[in-house]
Motif scaffolding. Structure first.
Motif, PDB file in Angstrom:
ATOM      1  N   PRO A  16      13.287 -37.869 -73.338  1.00 48.01           N
ATOM      2  CA  PRO A  16      13.838 -38.969 -72.531  1.00 48.01           C
ATOM      3  C   PRO A  16      15.009 -39.597 -73.273  1.00 48.01           C
ATOM      4  O   PRO A  16      15.056 -39.567 -74.500  1.00 48.01           O
ATOM      5  CB  PRO A  16      12.671 -39.955 -72.440  1.00 48.01           C
ATOM      6  N   PRO A  17      15.965 -40.169 -72.528  1.00 49.86           N
ATOM      7  CA  PRO A  17      17.080 -40.833 -73.207  1.00 49.86           C
ATOM      8  C   PRO A  17      16.548 -41.961 -74.088  1.00 49.86           C
ATOM      9  O   PRO A  17      15.502 -42.534 -73.799  1.00 49.86           O
ATOM     10  CB  PRO A  17      17.932 -41.381 -72.062  1.00 49.86           C
ATOM     11  N   PRO A  18      17.241 -42.240 -75.177  1.00 45.91           N
ATOM     12  CA  PRO A  18      16.726 -43.244 -76.106  1.00 45.91           C
ATOM     13  C   PRO A  18      16.701 -44.645 -75.503  1.00 45.91           C
ATOM     14  O   PRO A  18      17.468 -44.962 -74.594  1.00 45.91           O
ATOM     15  CB  PRO A  18      17.731 -43.186 -77.252  1.00 45.91           C
ATOM     16  N   ASN A  19      15.797 -45.436 -76.037  1.00 46.02           N
ATOM     17  CA  ASN A  19      15.827 -46.864 -75.702  1.00 46.02           C
ATOM     18  C   ASN A  19      17.018 -47.501 -76.414  1.00 46.02           C
ATOM     19  O   ASN A  19      17.525 -46.959 -77.402  1.00 46.02           O
ATOM     20  CB  ASN A  19      14.559 -47.549 -76.233  1.00 46.02           C
ATOM     21  N   ILE A  20      17.424 -48.648 -75.908  1.00 42.77           N
ATOM     22  CA  ILE A  20      18.358 -49.484 -76.669  1.00 42.77           C
ATOM     23  C   ILE A  20      17.545 -50.696 -77.099  1.00 42.77           C
ATOM     24  O   ILE A  20      16.957 -51.391 -76.253  1.00 42.77           O
ATOM     25  CB  ILE A  20      19.555 -49.939 -75.816  1.00 42.77           C
ATOM     26  N   LEU A  43      10.183 -48.698 -83.318  1.00 40.94           N
ATOM     27  CA  LEU A  43      11.200 -48.927 -82.276  1.00 40.94           C
ATOM     28  C   LEU A  43      12.414 -48.024 -82.478  1.00 40.94           C
ATOM     29  O   LEU A  43      13.112 -47.674 -81.530  1.00 40.94           O
ATOM     30  CB  LEU A  43      11.626 -50.401 -82.259  1.00 40.94           C
ATOM     31  N   GLY A  44      12.629 -47.628 -83.731  1.00 40.92           N
ATOM     32  CA  GLY A  44      13.799 -46.792 -84.022  1.00 40.92           C
ATOM     33  C   GLY A  44      13.543 -45.308 -83.818  1.00 40.92           C
ATOM     34  O   GLY A  44      14.471 -44.512 -83.858  1.00 40.92           O
ATOM     35  N   CYS A  45      12.281 -44.933 -83.575  1.00 40.18           N
ATOM     36  CA  CYS A  45      12.026 -43.485 -83.530  1.00 40.18           C
ATOM     37  C   CYS A  45      12.572 -42.866 -82.236  1.00 40.18           C
ATOM     38  O   CYS A  45      12.879 -41.688 -82.211  1.00 40.18           O
ATOM     39  CB  CYS A  45      10.571 -43.141 -83.816  1.00 40.18           C
ATOM     40  N   ASN A  46      12.660 -43.629 -81.170  1.00 36.94           N
ATOM     41  CA  ASN A  46      13.401 -43.130 -80.008  1.00 36.94           C
ATOM     42  C   ASN A  46      14.292 -44.244 -79.474  1.00 36.94           C
ATOM     43  O   ASN A  46      14.297 -44.542 -78.293  1.00 36.94           O
ATOM     44  CB  ASN A  46      12.461 -42.633 -78.903  1.00 36.94           C
ATOM     45  N   GLY A  47      15.029 -44.856 -80.368  1.00 41.81           N
ATOM     46  CA  GLY A  47      15.830 -45.969 -79.891  1.00 41.81           C
ATOM     47  C   GLY A  47      17.043 -46.211 -80.758  1.00 41.81           C
ATOM     48  O   GLY A  47      17.009 -46.020 -81.972  1.00 41.81           O
ATOM     49  N   LEU A  48      18.089 -46.608 -80.104  1.00 43.66           N
ATOM     50  CA  LEU A  48      19.283 -47.061 -80.817  1.00 43.66           C
ATOM     51  C   LEU A  48      19.029 -48.522 -81.182  1.00 43.66           C
ATOM     52  O   LEU A  48      18.859 -49.368 -80.297  1.00 43.66           O
ATOM     53  CB  LEU A  48      20.503 -46.951 -79.894  1.00 43.66           C
ATOM     54  N   SER A  93       7.949 -44.699 -75.335  1.00 49.10           N
ATOM     55  CA  SER A  93       8.692 -44.675 -74.070  1.00 49.10           C
ATOM     56  C   SER A  93      10.166 -44.376 -74.351  1.00 49.10           C
ATOM     57  O   SER A  93      10.572 -44.248 -75.496  1.00 49.10           O
ATOM     58  CB  SER A  93       8.571 -46.037 -73.385  1.00 49.10           C
ATOM     59  N   GLY A  94      10.924 -44.235 -73.292  1.00 56.04           N
ATOM     60  CA  GLY A  94      12.357 -44.022 -73.458  1.00 56.04           C
ATOM     61  C   GLY A  94      13.086 -44.704 -72.328  1.00 56.04           C
ATOM     62  O   GLY A  94      12.458 -45.279 -71.430  1.00 56.04           O
ATOM     63  N   GLU A  95      14.383 -44.686 -72.382  1.00 56.20           N
ATOM     64  CA  GLU A  95      15.226 -45.143 -71.276  1.00 56.20           C
ATOM     65  C   GLU A  95      15.264 -46.650 -71.065  1.00 56.20           C
ATOM     66  O   GLU A  95      15.918 -47.143 -70.162  1.00 56.20           O
ATOM     67  CB  GLU A  95      14.748 -44.474 -69.981  1.00 56.20           C
ATOM     68  N   LYS A  96      14.555 -47.398 -71.894  1.00 54.53           N
ATOM     69  CA  LYS A  96      14.476 -48.837 -71.645  1.00 54.53           C
ATOM     70  C   LYS A  96      15.480 -49.619 -72.489  1.00 54.53           C
ATOM     71  O   LYS A  96      15.917 -49.162 -73.529  1.00 54.53           O
ATOM     72  CB  LYS A  96      13.082 -49.354 -72.002  1.00 54.53           C
TER      73      LYS A  96
END
Ligand code: S3P
Length: 174
Positions: free
Chosen positions: A4-8, A95-100, A74-77
């Protein structure tokens, strides 16, 4: 299946603009926004200030810890973190594992102006607000400074901050 696209994830001290910028990013990128404070309030059925008063700060930090772990899956959030989420390195790692991760900063005087009329932040209640902001910021600066992407929002509009984050996102996704 592609990831999934990363979270911001917006981190930073109280009053640096996390909530307003998250809302704007959600609108522009058409992505769901999660306000960690609001999510905890909803789950607990009470306002943050009441959670602090009745259950204590440690209890609140444990709820932040739980939610950070959940959001890592989760992703995309667009996630607006509470100002103290950063105090636990495990939260930042999750929070950084799938997030910018982006840390918003601001000068203490700009923060004071933004939070002056608000009464929902238990850590800023009572006493000299500017002094409280400055001492809390000094205690926490090493946590905020450790985030690579930082934006000083003191003299920027919400729109400008959102545009900078969208530019960071395209670099991150490349
Ligand atoms: C806190 C910041 C608040 C809220 C709580 C504690 C902190 O969130 O989570 O009052 O420790 O900095 P905002 O940064 O959204 O005000």
């Amino acid at each position: 299946m592609s990831a999934p696209p990363p979270n911001i994830v917006l981190l930073g001290f109280m009053g640096t603009g996390k909530s307003a910028v998250a809302k704007e990013l959600g609108r522009r990128l058409k992505r769901p926004v999660v306000e960690m404070d609001a999510e905890i309030e909803q789950r607990e059925g009470m306002a943050i200030s009441r959670i602090f008063a009745e259950k204590g700060e440690t209890y609140f930090r444990a709820r932040e810890r739980e939610l950070s772990r959940e959001l890592a899956r989760s992703g995309e959030k667009i996630i607006a973190a509470g100002g103290g989420v950063i105090l636990d390195p495990a939260n930042v790692r999750d929070l950084g594992c799938n997030g910018l991760l982006v840390c918003l900063t601001a000068r203490s005087e700009a923060i004071l102006k933004r939070v002056e009329k608000e009464r929902h932040r238990p850590l800023l209640e009572g006493g000299d607000r500017l002094a409280t902001i400055q001492s809390l910021m000094a205690l926490r600066s090493r946590f905020y400074d450790a985030i690579e992407n930082r934006i000083d929002t003191s003299d920027l509009s919400v729109d400008e901050v959102a545009s900078r984050i969208i530019a960071l996102l395209s670099d991150y996704e490349r």
